[in-house]
Design a protein around this motif. Structure first.
Motif, short mmCIF file in Angstrom:
data_model
loop_
_atom_site.label_atom_id
_atom_site.label_comp_id
_atom_site.label_asym_id
_atom_site.label_seq_id
_atom_site.Cartn_x
_atom_site.Cartn_y
_atom_site.Cartn_z
N GLU A 14 0.81 -1.23 0.00
CA GLU A 14 0.00 0.00 0.00
C GLU A 14 0.84 1.27 0.00
O GLU A 14 0.47 2.27 -0.59
N ASP A 15 1.99 1.21 0.68
CA ASP A 15 2.84 2.41 0.75
C ASP A 15 3.70 2.57 -0.50
O ASP A 15 4.56 3.44 -0.57
N GLY A 16 3.49 1.72 -1.51
CA GLY A 16 4.23 1.84 -2.77
C GLY A 16 5.48 0.98 -2.83
O GLY A 16 6.11 0.88 -3.90
N THR A 17 5.86 0.35 -1.73
CA THR A 17 7.05 -0.51 -1.75
C THR A 17 6.82 -1.70 -2.67
O THR A 17 5.79 -2.38 -2.58
N VAL A 18 7.78 -1.94 -3.56
CA VAL A 18 7.69 -3.11 -4.43
C VAL A 18 8.33 -4.29 -3.68
O VAL A 18 9.54 -4.34 -3.48
N GLY A 19 7.50 -5.21 -3.24
CA GLY A 19 8.00 -6.36 -2.48
C GLY A 19 8.53 -7.44 -3.40
O GLY A 19 9.51 -8.12 -3.09
N LEU A 20 7.88 -7.58 -4.56
CA LEU A 20 8.29 -8.61 -5.53
C LEU A 20 8.05 -8.04 -6.92
O LEU A 20 6.98 -7.52 -7.21
N GLY A 37 18.29 -14.90 -0.18
CA GLY A 37 18.66 -13.51 -0.40
C GLY A 37 18.73 -12.78 0.92
O GLY A 37 18.27 -13.30 1.95
N PRO A 38 19.29 -11.56 0.90
CA PRO A 38 19.42 -10.81 2.15
C PRO A 38 18.06 -10.31 2.64
O PRO A 38 17.07 -10.36 1.90
N SER A 39 18.04 -9.82 3.85
CA SER A 39 16.81 -9.30 4.43
C SER A 39 16.20 -8.23 3.52
O SER A 39 16.92 -7.38 3.00
N GLY A 40 14.91 -8.31 3.30
CA GLY A 40 14.22 -7.29 2.51
C GLY A 40 14.23 -7.55 1.01
O GLY A 40 13.74 -6.74 0.23
N CYS A 41 14.73 -8.70 0.57
CA CYS A 41 14.83 -8.95 -0.88
C CYS A 41 13.53 -9.47 -1.48
O CYS A 41 13.40 -9.58 -2.69
N GLY A 42 12.55 -9.86 -0.61
CA GLY A 42 11.26 -10.28 -1.14
C GLY A 42 10.94 -11.76 -0.95
O GLY A 42 9.94 -12.25 -1.46
N LYS A 43 11.77 -12.46 -0.18
CA LYS A 43 11.56 -13.90 0.03
C LYS A 43 10.21 -14.17 0.70
O LYS A 43 9.42 -14.98 0.23
N SER A 44 9.98 -13.49 1.82
CA SER A 44 8.73 -13.75 2.56
C SER A 44 7.53 -13.28 1.77
O SER A 44 6.46 -13.88 1.85
N THR A 45 7.70 -12.22 1.00
CA THR A 45 6.60 -11.75 0.16
C THR A 45 6.20 -12.86 -0.80
O THR A 45 5.01 -13.19 -0.93
N ALA A 46 7.18 -13.47 -1.46
CA ALA A 46 6.88 -14.55 -2.41
C ALA A 46 6.15 -15.69 -1.70
O ALA A 46 5.16 -16.22 -2.21
N LEU A 47 6.64 -16.04 -0.52
CA LEU A 47 6.03 -17.14 0.22
C LEU A 47 4.61 -16.80 0.67
O LEU A 47 3.70 -17.62 0.56
N ARG A 48 4.44 -15.56 1.13
CA ARG A 48 3.09 -15.16 1.59
C ARG A 48 2.10 -15.07 0.43
O ARG A 48 0.92 -15.34 0.59
N LEU A 49 2.58 -14.69 -0.74
CA LEU A 49 1.69 -14.64 -1.92
C LEU A 49 1.25 -16.05 -2.29
O LEU A 49 0.08 -16.30 -2.59
P1 ADP Z 1 12.56 -10.75 3.11
O1 ADP Z 1 11.60 -11.82 3.49
O2 ADP Z 1 13.47 -11.15 1.99
O3 ADP Z 1 13.32 -10.19 4.28
P2 ADP Z 1 10.17 -9.21 2.54
O4 ADP Z 1 9.48 -10.02 1.52
O5 ADP Z 1 9.67 -9.28 3.94
O6 ADP Z 1 11.73 -9.52 2.50
O7 ADP Z 1 10.15 -7.67 2.10
C1 ADP Z 1 10.40 -7.23 0.77
C2 ADP Z 1 10.24 -5.72 0.72
O8 ADP Z 1 8.85 -5.40 0.97
C3 ADP Z 1 11.02 -4.97 1.78
O9 ADP Z 1 11.41 -3.75 1.23
C4 ADP Z 1 10.01 -4.78 2.90
O10 ADP Z 1 10.33 -3.63 3.66
C5 ADP Z 1 8.74 -4.58 2.12
N1 ADP Z 1 7.54 -5.01 2.88
C6 ADP Z 1 7.29 -6.24 3.39
N2 ADP Z 1 6.08 -6.27 3.98
C7 ADP Z 1 5.55 -5.03 3.83
C8 ADP Z 1 4.30 -4.42 4.22
N3 ADP Z 1 3.35 -5.11 4.86
N4 ADP Z 1 4.11 -3.11 3.88
C9 ADP Z 1 5.06 -2.42 3.21
N5 ADP Z 1 6.24 -2.93 2.81
C10 ADP Z 1 6.48 -4.22 3.12
#
Ligand code: ADP
Length: 353
Positions: A14-20, A37-49
């Motif tokens: 929602e805040d415009g951050t591109v997670g994946l 990948g390092p923290s913040g690279c989008g791993k958890s985003t991929a898994l949560r999707l």
């Molecule tokens: P990783 O699991 O690799 O540490 P994430 O998938 O959690 O990375 O995050 C990928 C990017 O998306 C990061 O820049 C993170 O700050 C951002 N991000 C993750 N969750 C949210 C959220 N709920 N709202 C906004 N940005 C998010």
């Protein structure tokens, strides 16, 4: 069928951050894929999707060829194991393992004799038979983690998702569990997506690794291919400890120059041209006559091996020495001394980026 496909999958928060960012990735049926990948690279985003815990902004995810974008998490046929395994403290291991199955209803209902059979099978596979009547607090961290895995497996998921499942364990246990996880996978063969920032876990567990940076896929390959033929300097620096030496400079006419540090390129890189990174792994960097002069900054002694920190023209590199027998007890050279370093091993690489 339980293969998984990410197709130009994109997530913008929602805040415009591109997670994946437009992920194209296929996990074959029965494959163990590690997202690294390092923290913040989008791993958890991929898994949560994939799990259905977040909405997809663009693109698609297919499981077994069927689009799951709009399916609720419970209907996707997934098993999940997280970092915090949150077992029910008041239940025995047997009850923890059977809990999800006992709650099934209607056409999904698993009959009681089948519940018993699956719990017994999981307990045997996970070496938990003697712990079945114990409560979680009577178990070691490793046993608790195995119960969490068992709880996911008894559901016979199409796909198993694991998010940093070993990071709460101490180093010794983590090493053992890593080995066990791989052995378990060989036994049950469930398609698995495993998320970690730990390159050793990725190297040892994966059939294939997908390396992410800033939400973008950098390389999707077998572990040893990614190690030996990294797609770019980021992947090169991420796999391996100590990390690959990367010297930024310029290649031209068979020579590499990085300020005062200059040397002839090895024959296999003679055509390299333009700005880039010269990459060579510490274990392929030799101290030997005829090498480029470096100053020895210091030595880290690790027992069977030693890491030499070497400097030339403001560039620091590491050389890893493994010595055996009588050689191992010979004194190391003194810090401050000049050492000739051979950088032209046939494994050396040149990266444009
Ligand atoms: P990783 O699991 O690799 O540490 P994430 O998938 O959690 O990375 O995050 C990928 C990017 O998306 C990061 O820049 C993170 O700050 C951002 N991000 C993750 N969750 C949210 C959220 N709920 N709202 C906004 N940005 C998010």
């Amino acid at each position: 069928m339980s293969d998984v496909e990410f197709k130009a999958t994109r997530k913008v928060y929602e805040d415009g951050t591109v997670g994946l960012d437009d992920l194209d990735l296929r996990i074959e049926e029965g494959e163990f894929l590690v997202l690294l990948g390092p923290s913040g690279c989008g791993k958890s985003t991929a898994l949560r999707l994939l799990a259905g815990l977040e909405d997809i902004t663009d693109g698609a995810i297919n499981i077994g060829g069927a689009r799951v974008n709009d399916l609720p998490p419970g209907a996707r046929g997934l098993g999940m194991v997280f970092q915090s395994y949150a077992l029910y403290p008041h239940m025995t291991v047997r009850e923890n393992l059977s809990f999800g199955l006992r709650r099934t209803r209607g056409s999904d209902k698993v009959p009681p004799n089948e519940v018993v059979a699956r719990v017994d099978e999981a307990a045997s596979m996970l070496d938990l038979e003697k712990a079945l009547d114990k409560k979680p607090k009577e178990l070691s961290g490793g046993q608790q983690q195995r119960v969490a895995i068992g709880r996911a497996l008894v559901r016979r998921p199409k796909v198993l998702l694991m998010d940093e499942p070993l990071s709460n364990l101490d180093a010794k246990l983590r090493n053992r569990m890593r080995f066990e996880l791989r052995r378990l996978h060989e036994m049950h063969g469930t398609t698995t997506l495993y998320v970690t920032h730990d390159q050793i876990e990725a190297m040892t567990l994966a059939d294939r690794i997908a390396i992410l940076k800033d939400g973008r896929l950098q390389q999707h390959d077998k572990p040893l291919n990614a190690y030996n033929q990294p797609a770019n300097s980021f992947v090169a620096s991420f796999l391996g400890t100590p990390a690959m030496n990367l010297i930024e400079g310029r290649a031209a006419h068979g020579r590499f120059e990085a300020g005062e540090l200059a040397f002839d390129l090895p024959p296999h890189l003679a055509d390299a041209d333009g700005p880039g990174f010269y990459g060579i792994r510490p274990e392929n960097t030799h101290i030997s006559e005829g090498g480029v002069p470096f100053t020895l900054g210091g030595v880290e002694h690790l027992g069977g091996e030693a890491i030499f920190h070497l400097e030339a023209g403001g560039h620091w590199i590491k050389a890893l020495w493994r010595r055996k027998g009588t050689e191992a007890v010979a004194p190391h050279p003194e810090p401050g001394s000049q050492q000739p370093v051979i950088l032209t091993d046939s494994s050396a690489l040149f990266f444009k980026e």
